[in-house]
Design an enzyme around this catalytic site. Sequence first.
Site, mmCIF file in Angstrom:
data_model
loop_
_atom_site.group_PDB
_atom_site.id
_atom_site.type_symbol
_atom_site.label_atom_id
_atom_site.label_comp_id
_atom_site.label_asym_id
_atom_site.label_seq_id
_atom_site.Cartn_x
_atom_site.Cartn_y
_atom_site.Cartn_z
ATOM 1 N N ASP A 31 0.873 -1.192 0.000
ATOM 2 C CA ASP A 31 0.000 0.000 0.000
ATOM 3 C C ASP A 31 0.902 1.231 0.000
ATOM 4 O O ASP A 31 2.123 1.127 0.200
ATOM 5 C CB ASP A 31 -0.904 -0.006 1.247
ATOM 6 N N GLY A 55 -3.566 9.279 -3.384
ATOM 7 C CA GLY A 55 -4.872 9.687 -3.918
ATOM 8 C C GLY A 55 -4.922 11.039 -4.591
ATOM 9 O O GLY A 55 -5.839 11.319 -5.363
ATOM 10 N N GLU A 68 -5.756 11.103 8.590
ATOM 11 C CA GLU A 68 -6.263 10.802 9.938
ATOM 12 C C GLU A 68 -5.937 9.362 10.327
ATOM 13 O O GLU A 68 -5.637 9.066 11.479
ATOM 14 C CB GLU A 68 -7.777 11.047 10.005
ATOM 15 N N CYS A 110 -11.214 2.781 0.339
ATOM 16 C CA CYS A 110 -9.778 3.048 0.553
ATOM 17 C C CYS A 110 -9.387 2.150 1.713
ATOM 18 O O CYS A 110 -10.084 2.108 2.738
ATOM 19 C CB CYS A 110 -9.564 4.516 0.913
ATOM 20 N N HIS A 117 -7.261 2.371 3.904
ATOM 21 C CA HIS A 117 -7.000 3.053 5.180
ATOM 22 C C HIS A 117 -8.262 3.084 6.057
ATOM 23 O O HIS A 117 -8.176 2.987 7.282
ATOM 24 C CB HIS A 117 -6.563 4.508 4.936
HETATM 25 N N1 DGL Z 1 -4.900 3.073 0.940
HETATM 26 C C1 DGL Z 1 -5.020 3.632 -0.356
HETATM 27 C C2 DGL Z 1 -6.299 3.172 -1.065
HETATM 28 O O1 DGL Z 1 -6.851 2.136 -0.780
HETATM 29 C C3 DGL Z 1 -4.836 5.088 -0.613
HETATM 30 C C4 DGL Z 1 -4.230 6.042 0.291
HETATM 31 C C5 DGL Z 1 -3.495 7.164 -0.413
HETATM 32 O O2 DGL Z 1 -4.121 8.114 -0.909
HETATM 33 O O3 DGL Z 1 -2.290 7.030 -0.485
HETATM 34 O O4 DGL Z 1 -6.751 3.828 -1.972
#
Ligand code: DGL
Length: 258
Positions: A9, A42, A149, A184, A186
């Site tokens: 990631d 993103g 966050e 996402c 996260h």
């Molecule tokens: N964890 C990432 C996702 O699933 C994106 C996070 C980022 O913007 O780097 O899109």
Amino acid sequence: MAGPILVFDSGVGGLSVVRALRHRLPEAALAYACDNAMLPYGTREDAWLVERIHAVCLAAVAASDCSALVVACNTASTLALDVLRECLAIPVVGTVPAIKPAARLSRTRHIGLLATRATVARPYTLQLIRDFAADCRVTAVAADVLVGETERLVAGETPKWLTLHQALTPLWEDAELDTVVLGCTHFPLLAPWLIEAAPRPVTWVDSGEAIARRVSHVVTRITPRQGKEPSFVTAPDERLGRRLARFGFGYPRLLQPL
Ligand code: DGL
């Protein structure tokens, strides 16, 4: 093919997928790689991202000697899966927004999509909506602030309530919306805070379990876990190292993108 299953990631988001993999395949050796030097993905430009994801994933695959790559990032998967599959000889499992299960679950036929700015606008995502949620109204919300966050939370800080509330507000404009896709990786790590910040109960859907199921089908020979598993970063970060240890990973090694 032997070797750990590598989870990639931009940052700590892939740990929500690690959580699902540990649940489904508790005996499997994993490795973790994140491009924390270039986080967040993103808000970055597509052509640059494709090259960067390619370079970091190739380096991480070589360094970990993995048997499969899980791209635990919607922003990366909706853009670069084909490129990665073309140049890697191992299975590559991607992560895309859980539009299909959300459409199956929604009674009101109004679902929300919470993801990065890049993911909500991607042709891949728009096609998922056309294919699986054509009879639903979809409220797509770009919530890149929630990536920051989540990073703060995993680093041991408390998420900012005002930021959470403001990011979620567009979802609540229509009282009919009953299901929210966490598009996402996260965001599942923030789930307890998101649930608390919501003004009414809704169903939250993420891709973790589906990815873990897919990995368990694709990886036919599991390499057993033994001690601390390898992790890789693109920028040194003491706090991140300590957090990765909580998920079973050894202190991260610095990766040189190829
Ligand atoms: N964890 C990432 C996702 O699933 C994106 C996070 C980022 O913007 O780097 O899109």
